[in-house]
Motif scaffolding. Structure first.
Motif, mmCIF file in Angstrom:
data_model
loop_
_atom_site.group_PDB
_atom_site.id
_atom_site.type_symbol
_atom_site.label_atom_id
_atom_site.label_comp_id
_atom_site.label_asym_id
_atom_site.label_seq_id
_atom_site.Cartn_x
_atom_site.Cartn_y
_atom_site.Cartn_z
ATOM 1 N N THR A 215 108.579 31.720 112.071
ATOM 2 C CA THR A 215 107.417 30.893 111.746
ATOM 3 C C THR A 215 107.658 29.444 112.123
ATOM 4 O O THR A 215 106.781 28.770 112.674
ATOM 5 N N ALA A 216 108.867 28.947 111.832
ATOM 6 C CA ALA A 216 109.191 27.563 112.152
ATOM 7 C C ALA A 216 109.157 27.323 113.655
ATOM 8 O O ALA A 216 108.706 26.262 114.105
ATOM 9 N N VAL A 217 109.596 28.294 114.439
ATOM 10 C CA VAL A 217 109.597 28.148 115.896
ATOM 11 C C VAL A 217 108.173 27.998 116.418
ATOM 12 O O VAL A 217 107.859 27.084 117.187
ATOM 13 N N ALA A 218 107.299 28.909 115.994
ATOM 14 C CA ALA A 218 105.913 28.862 116.466
ATOM 15 C C ALA A 218 105.210 27.592 115.987
ATOM 16 O O ALA A 218 104.473 26.947 116.737
ATOM 17 N N ALA A 219 105.441 27.219 114.725
ATOM 18 C CA ALA A 219 104.815 26.018 114.188
ATOM 19 C C ALA A 219 105.399 24.755 114.813
ATOM 20 O O ALA A 219 104.691 23.767 115.027
ATOM 21 N N PHE A 220 106.690 24.800 115.110
ATOM 22 C CA PHE A 220 107.380 23.683 115.765
ATOM 23 C C PHE A 220 106.689 23.328 117.074
ATOM 24 O O PHE A 220 106.449 22.155 117.378
ATOM 25 N N ASP A 221 106.343 24.325 117.858
ATOM 26 C CA ASP A 221 105.694 24.095 119.148
ATOM 27 C C ASP A 221 104.299 23.517 118.973
ATOM 28 O O ASP A 221 103.828 22.741 119.790
ATOM 29 N N ALA A 222 103.631 23.883 117.878
ATOM 30 C CA ALA A 222 102.242 23.460 117.691
ATOM 31 C C ALA A 222 102.117 22.092 117.034
ATOM 32 O O ALA A 222 101.284 21.278 117.439
ATOM 33 N N VAL A 223 102.933 21.823 116.014
ATOM 34 C CA VAL A 223 102.704 20.620 115.219
ATOM 35 C C VAL A 223 103.940 19.733 115.080
ATOM 36 O O VAL A 223 103.847 18.651 114.489
ATOM 37 N N GLY A 224 105.104 20.144 115.566
ATOM 38 C CA GLY A 224 106.305 19.324 115.459
ATOM 39 C C GLY A 224 107.096 19.610 114.199
ATOM 40 O O GLY A 224 106.581 20.179 113.232
ATOM 41 N N SER A 225 108.352 19.188 114.188
ATOM 42 C CA SER A 225 109.264 19.583 113.115
ATOM 43 C C SER A 225 108.932 18.940 111.773
ATOM 44 O O SER A 225 109.080 19.562 110.719
ATOM 45 N N ILE A 226 108.465 17.688 111.781
ATOM 46 C CA ILE A 226 108.198 17.004 110.514
ATOM 47 C C ILE A 226 107.083 17.689 109.748
ATOM 48 O O ILE A 226 107.194 17.938 108.539
ATOM 49 N N LEU A 227 106.005 18.040 110.426
ATOM 50 C CA LEU A 227 104.900 18.708 109.756
ATOM 51 C C LEU A 227 105.281 20.131 109.364
ATOM 52 O O LEU A 227 104.785 20.658 108.365
ATOM 53 N N VAL A 228 106.169 20.761 110.126
ATOM 54 C CA VAL A 228 106.646 22.102 109.761
ATOM 55 C C VAL A 228 107.334 22.049 108.407
ATOM 56 O O VAL A 228 107.068 22.862 107.512
ATOM 57 N N ILE A 229 108.244 21.094 108.228
ATOM 58 C CA ILE A 229 108.944 20.948 106.950
ATOM 59 C C ILE A 229 107.947 20.683 105.831
ATOM 60 O O ILE A 229 108.021 21.263 104.742
ATOM 61 N N ASN A 230 106.993 19.807 106.106
ATOM 62 C CA ASN A 230 105.983 19.469 105.107
ATOM 63 C C ASN A 230 105.178 20.693 104.700
ATOM 64 O O ASN A 230 104.940 20.927 103.507
ATOM 65 N N PHE A 231 104.742 21.494 105.678
ATOM 66 C CA PHE A 231 103.939 22.680 105.388
ATOM 67 C C PHE A 231 104.719 23.712 104.575
ATOM 68 O O PHE A 231 104.158 24.402 103.727
ATOM 69 N N PHE A 232 106.002 23.840 104.832
ATOM 70 C CA PHE A 232 106.813 24.796 104.090
ATOM 71 C C PHE A 232 107.000 24.363 102.633
ATOM 72 O O PHE A 232 106.993 25.204 101.729
ATOM 73 N N VAL A 233 107.181 23.071 102.416
ATOM 74 C CA VAL A 233 107.653 22.603 101.109
ATOM 75 C C VAL A 233 106.548 22.007 100.237
ATOM 76 O O VAL A 233 106.426 22.356 99.055
ATOM 77 N N ALA A 234 105.742 21.097 100.783
ATOM 78 C CA ALA A 234 104.822 20.301 99.960
ATOM 79 C C ALA A 234 103.794 21.135 99.192
ATOM 80 O O ALA A 234 103.634 20.931 97.974
ATOM 81 N N PRO A 235 103.069 22.068 99.820
ATOM 82 C CA PRO A 235 102.096 22.838 99.032
ATOM 83 C C PRO A 235 102.735 23.651 97.918
ATOM 84 O O PRO A 235 102.191 23.734 96.810
ATOM 85 N N ALA A 236 103.899 24.245 98.194
ATOM 86 C CA ALA A 236 104.586 25.046 97.172
ATOM 87 C C ALA A 236 105.050 24.174 96.012
ATOM 88 O O ALA A 236 104.923 24.553 94.839
ATOM 89 N N LEU A 237 105.592 23.000 96.312
ATOM 90 C CA LEU A 237 106.032 22.090 95.259
ATOM 91 C C LEU A 237 104.857 21.621 94.408
ATOM 92 O O LEU A 237 104.970 21.522 93.180
ATOM 93 N N THR A 238 103.747 21.330 95.056
ATOM 94 C CA THR A 238 102.559 20.889 94.316
ATOM 95 C C THR A 238 102.055 21.986 93.397
ATOM 96 O O THR A 238 101.728 21.732 92.229
ATOM 97 N N ALA A 239 102.008 23.216 93.911
ATOM 98 C CA ALA A 239 101.572 24.346 93.083
ATOM 99 C C ALA A 239 102.529 24.609 91.936
ATOM 100 O O ALA A 239 102.122 24.982 90.831
ATOM 101 N N TYR A 240 103.820 24.398 92.183
ATOM 102 C CA TYR A 240 104.835 24.650 91.152
ATOM 103 C C TYR A 240 104.629 23.760 89.928
ATOM 104 O O TYR A 240 104.968 24.152 88.795
#
Length: 363
Positions: free
Chosen positions: A192-217
């Motif tokens: 998933t990170a590879v495909a997302a990396f190509d589309a939106v870059g590494s910084i947004l990939v990290i954000n997408f993985f972590v930020a929504p889950a942390l907010t929901a938590y």
């Protein structure tokens, strides 16, 4: 430009679901490592193919991402270093190797470091493929498939993921392979990170993985609710980030990441169990405790009548705090004031007696 928004939303959904389990397992920074070390796979595959759009880039990047997980786990299992230290060591080593190779040998190649790191989702619609007679962005097609695979994996192994996340010892006793679930999850994260990396870059990939889950938590404690809420926040961040970035000609990836931060901070501060309410509860508890201690002091033998100076000295109160506490106790008929001295009322005595029984204090 609707295609850009669709790429953002699909990327957010594909990453936010496995991101829930990364957050719960304390593996958030592993995503950071993977999203950077896969650059080494991209570089190595590019040197072999000389084609920036070759599918071998995704394959090689996925392999390096999975290898990153294995190496981190291998190093941390020695118990010579902590897992966070192992992540830092592997992450920096592999990423540095990729940077060295790019700077040394790809001077004439189209490997833009700014785009690689920061991402530019506006470029996603330029790389298109035909699917069932329709021309769509390749990133949208790839990430849609990965999103469905991630959803299917979570649905099929929901019970196993839940057990191995919250109670790995019981999962082992019950016959579930925690190792298989872990590496299967991390393999999906890598792909998933590879495909997302190509589309939106590494910084947004990290954000997408972590930020929504942390907010929901911060809002829920049920796993199923956390998954759904994480997806909702992922879509919200994508839509708001896209609208602001497009309207004001800003980096959509950067604005989306910042939107996720603002959303998280709003929940962190204003949620029912957030920082503000926690501080207010702590303040109220301290205030209630001080008032109860004032009454307890008055109830002690020899302290039935107290002056303002005695109370302020005993509890180290300033004049404003003293007036606030005594006004509350007077209004609620816990104490009475005569000749500049304070004494308990019948209601105050009943309250102190009840407090001693409740907390099993000597009467």
């Amino acid at each position: 430009m609707i295609e850009v928004l669709l790429v953002l939303i699909v990327t957010a959904l594909a990453t936010s679901v496995p991101g829930v389990f990364l957050v719960l397992r304390g593996l958030s920074m592993t995503t950071d490592a993977i999203s950077h070390t896969i650059l080494l796979g991209i570089v190595l595959a590019f040197f072999m193919t000389n084609d920036i759009r070759s599918p071998w880039l995704i394959i090689a990047a996925s392999i390096v991402g999975i290898a990153t997980v294995y190496i981190i786990e291998l190093v941390s299992r020695t118990q010579l270093v902590r897992q966070d230290a192992a992540i830092g060591l592997v992450f920096t080593a592999l990423f540095a190797a990729a940077i060295i190779l790019i700077s040394k040998y790809s001077g004439n190649a189209h490997l833009d470091m700014d785009v690689v790191l920061m991402g530019e989702v506006l470029f996603a619609p330029f790389n298109r493929i035909d699917v069932f007679g329709f021309s769509i962005p390749a990133a949208l097609w790839q990430l849609s498939i990965i999103m469905l695979v991630n959803f299917a994996f979570i649905a099929l192994f929901y019970k196993e993921l839940k057990l191995t996340t919250f109670d790995p010892k019981f999962a082992f006793i019950a016959g579930f392979s925690a190792t298989f679930i872990y590496y299967a999850l991390m393999t999906l994260v890598s792909v998933t990170a590879v495909a997302a990396f190509d589309a939106v870059g590494s910084i947004l990939v990290i954000n997408f993985f972590v930020a929504p889950a942390l907010t929901a938590y911060l809002l829920v404690r049920r796993l199923s609710a956390m998954i759904w809420l994480s997806m909702l926040f992922a879509v919200w961040n994508s839509v708001i980030g896209y609208m602001i970035g497009f309207s004001y000609d800003l980096s959509i990836a950067g604005v989306t990441s910042f939107t996720a931060l603002v959303t998280f901070m709003a929940v962190f501060i204003f949620s029912p169990d957030g920082w503000l309410n926690s501080r207010l509860r702590a303040f109220r508890q301290k205030r209630t405790f001080t008032r109860a201690m004032i009454l307890m002091l008055m109830n002690e033998r020899g302290h039935t009548r107290l002056t303002a100076g005695e109370i302020t000295a005993h509890f180290n109160l300033n004049r404003k705090q003293f007036d606030n506490h005594m006004e509350h106790l007077l209004i609620n008929d816990y104490i009475e004031k005569k000749n500049g001295q304070y004494t308990l009322t019948e209601r105050g005595e009943e309250y102190t007696h009840y407090t001693r029984i409740k907390y099993e204090l000597p009467i």
